[in-house]
Design a protein around this motif. Structure first.
Motif, short mmCIF file in Angstrom:
data_model
loop_
_atom_site.label_atom_id
_atom_site.label_comp_id
_atom_site.label_asym_id
_atom_site.label_seq_id
_atom_site.Cartn_x
_atom_site.Cartn_y
_atom_site.Cartn_z
N GLY A 145 0.80 -1.22 0.00
CA GLY A 145 0.00 0.00 0.00
C GLY A 145 0.83 1.27 0.00
O GLY A 145 0.47 2.24 0.66
N GLY A 146 1.96 1.25 -0.69
CA GLY A 146 2.81 2.43 -0.77
C GLY A 146 3.75 2.60 0.41
O GLY A 146 4.52 3.55 0.45
N ARG A 147 3.69 1.70 1.38
CA ARG A 147 4.59 1.76 2.55
C ARG A 147 5.64 0.67 2.45
O ARG A 147 5.36 -0.44 2.01
N THR A 148 6.84 0.96 2.91
CA THR A 148 7.90 -0.04 2.96
C THR A 148 7.76 -0.82 4.27
O THR A 148 7.62 -0.22 5.34
N VAL A 149 7.75 -2.16 4.15
CA VAL A 149 7.56 -3.03 5.31
C VAL A 149 8.76 -3.96 5.43
O VAL A 149 9.28 -4.45 4.43
N PHE A 150 9.18 -4.20 6.68
CA PHE A 150 10.25 -5.15 6.95
C PHE A 150 9.67 -6.30 7.78
O PHE A 150 8.86 -6.06 8.67
N ALA A 151 10.08 -7.53 7.49
CA ALA A 151 9.60 -8.68 8.25
C ALA A 151 10.68 -9.75 8.28
O ALA A 151 11.44 -9.91 7.32
N THR A 152 10.73 -10.50 9.37
CA THR A 152 11.71 -11.59 9.46
C THR A 152 11.14 -12.87 8.86
O THR A 152 11.90 -13.74 8.45
N VAL A 153 9.81 -12.98 8.82
CA VAL A 153 9.14 -14.15 8.24
C VAL A 153 7.85 -13.69 7.59
O VAL A 153 7.15 -12.83 8.13
N VAL A 154 7.53 -14.25 6.43
CA VAL A 154 6.26 -13.98 5.78
C VAL A 154 5.56 -15.32 5.53
O VAL A 154 6.19 -16.27 5.05
N ASN A 155 4.30 -15.40 5.88
CA ASN A 155 3.51 -16.61 5.61
C ASN A 155 2.87 -16.46 4.24
O ASN A 155 1.86 -15.78 4.10
N HIS A 156 3.45 -17.11 3.25
CA HIS A 156 2.92 -17.04 1.89
C HIS A 156 1.73 -17.99 1.78
O HIS A 156 1.81 -19.14 2.22
N PRO A 157 0.61 -17.56 1.19
CA PRO A 157 -0.58 -18.42 1.12
C PRO A 157 -0.50 -19.52 0.06
O PRO A 157 -1.38 -20.36 -0.03
N GLY A 158 0.57 -19.53 -0.72
CA GLY A 158 0.67 -20.50 -1.82
C GLY A 158 0.12 -19.90 -3.09
O GLY A 158 -0.48 -18.82 -3.08
N THR A 159 0.33 -20.58 -4.20
CA THR A 159 -0.19 -20.10 -5.48
C THR A 159 -0.97 -21.20 -6.17
O THR A 159 -0.64 -22.39 -6.05
N LYS A 160 -1.97 -20.79 -6.89
CA LYS A 160 -2.79 -21.73 -7.64
C LYS A 160 -2.02 -22.20 -8.87
O LYS A 160 -1.32 -21.41 -9.52
N ALA A 161 -2.15 -23.46 -9.20
CA ALA A 161 -1.48 -24.02 -10.38
C ALA A 161 -2.04 -23.39 -11.65
O ALA A 161 -3.23 -23.11 -11.76
N ASN A 162 -1.16 -23.18 -12.61
CA ASN A 162 -1.53 -22.74 -13.95
C ASN A 162 -0.88 -23.74 -14.91
O ASN A 162 0.19 -23.49 -15.44
N PRO A 163 -1.51 -24.91 -15.10
CA PRO A 163 -0.88 -26.01 -15.84
C PRO A 163 -0.82 -25.78 -17.35
O PRO A 163 -1.41 -26.49 -18.15
N PHE A 164 -0.07 -24.77 -17.75
CA PHE A 164 0.02 -24.39 -19.15
C PHE A 164 0.63 -25.49 -20.00
O PHE A 164 0.19 -25.74 -21.12
N LEU A 165 1.63 -26.18 -19.48
CA LEU A 165 2.27 -27.26 -20.24
C LEU A 165 1.34 -28.46 -20.36
O LEU A 165 1.22 -29.06 -21.43
N ASP A 166 0.63 -28.79 -19.31
CA ASP A 166 -0.32 -29.90 -19.33
C ASP A 166 -1.43 -29.63 -20.36
O ASP A 166 -1.81 -30.52 -21.13
N ARG A 167 -1.95 -28.39 -20.34
CA ARG A 167 -3.04 -28.06 -21.28
C ARG A 167 -2.58 -28.16 -22.73
O ARG A 167 -3.31 -28.65 -23.59
N ALA A 168 -1.36 -27.72 -22.99
CA ALA A 168 -0.84 -27.80 -24.36
C ALA A 168 -0.71 -29.26 -24.80
O ALA A 168 -1.13 -29.62 -25.91
N LEU A 169 -0.15 -30.10 -23.95
CA LEU A 169 0.03 -31.50 -24.30
C LEU A 169 -1.32 -32.20 -24.45
O LEU A 169 -1.51 -32.99 -25.38
N GLN A 170 -2.26 -31.90 -23.59
CA GLN A 170 -3.59 -32.50 -23.71
C GLN A 170 -4.25 -32.12 -25.03
O GLN A 170 -4.86 -32.96 -25.70
N ARG A 171 -4.12 -30.86 -25.43
CA ARG A 171 -4.74 -30.42 -26.67
C ARG A 171 -4.10 -31.12 -27.88
O ARG A 171 -4.80 -31.59 -28.76
#
Length: 135
Positions: A97-123
């Motif tokens: 939000g425009g502010r600089t933040v410092f942290a010793t640990v960040v809990n990342h929520p993970g990322t959703k898969a984007n199976p672009f290679l799988d979709r290409a091969l399936q097609r």
């Protein structure tokens, strides 16, 4: 490098006698579609796509299609929630939000898969009558 493979037994039955040109064409088409399906932020992921082919003792050609940036598997397969810790400094630094933040640990929520290679091969597999099996 994220990888996807075709079911070898089904592939052998389907393309027995297929020319190397047919296999080269299928591999190139798979790579081109994967590049189209890949998300683009800087273009590095898309530009890193490669095809490797090698012959086995039985003179069959094996194709590997992959992307050579370290984060390609994370994009294709997603990530689970995880902690991020600094490697070279005492704290992580980022903007929120425009502010600089410092942290010793960040809990990342993970990322959703984007199976672009799988979709290409399936097609490509579906269009050419190959059976697809994800490892």
């Amino acid at each position: 490098m994220p990888r996807v493979r075709l079911d070898r037994a089904a592939l052998n039955r389907t393309i027995r006698g297929a020319s190397r040109g047919e296999l080269d064409s299928a591999a190139r088409l798979t790579l081109n579609l994967a590049k189209l399906f890949a998300p683009v932020k800087t273009g590095r992921l898309r530009a890193s796509g490669r095809i490797e082919s090698r012959r086995t003792l039985g003179l069959r050609t094996i194709y590997t299609i992959g992307f050579d940036v370290h984060y390609a598997p994370f994009v294709n397969d997603g990530t689970k929630p995880h902690k991020i810790r600094p490697k070279r400094a005492k704290a992580l630094k980022f903007n929120v939000g425009g502010r600089t933040v410092f942290a010793t640990v960040v809990n990342h929520p993970g990322t959703k898969a984007n199976p672009f290679l799988d979709r290409a091969l399936q097609r490509v597999a579906a269009n050419r009558g190959y059976q697809f099996k994800h490892d």
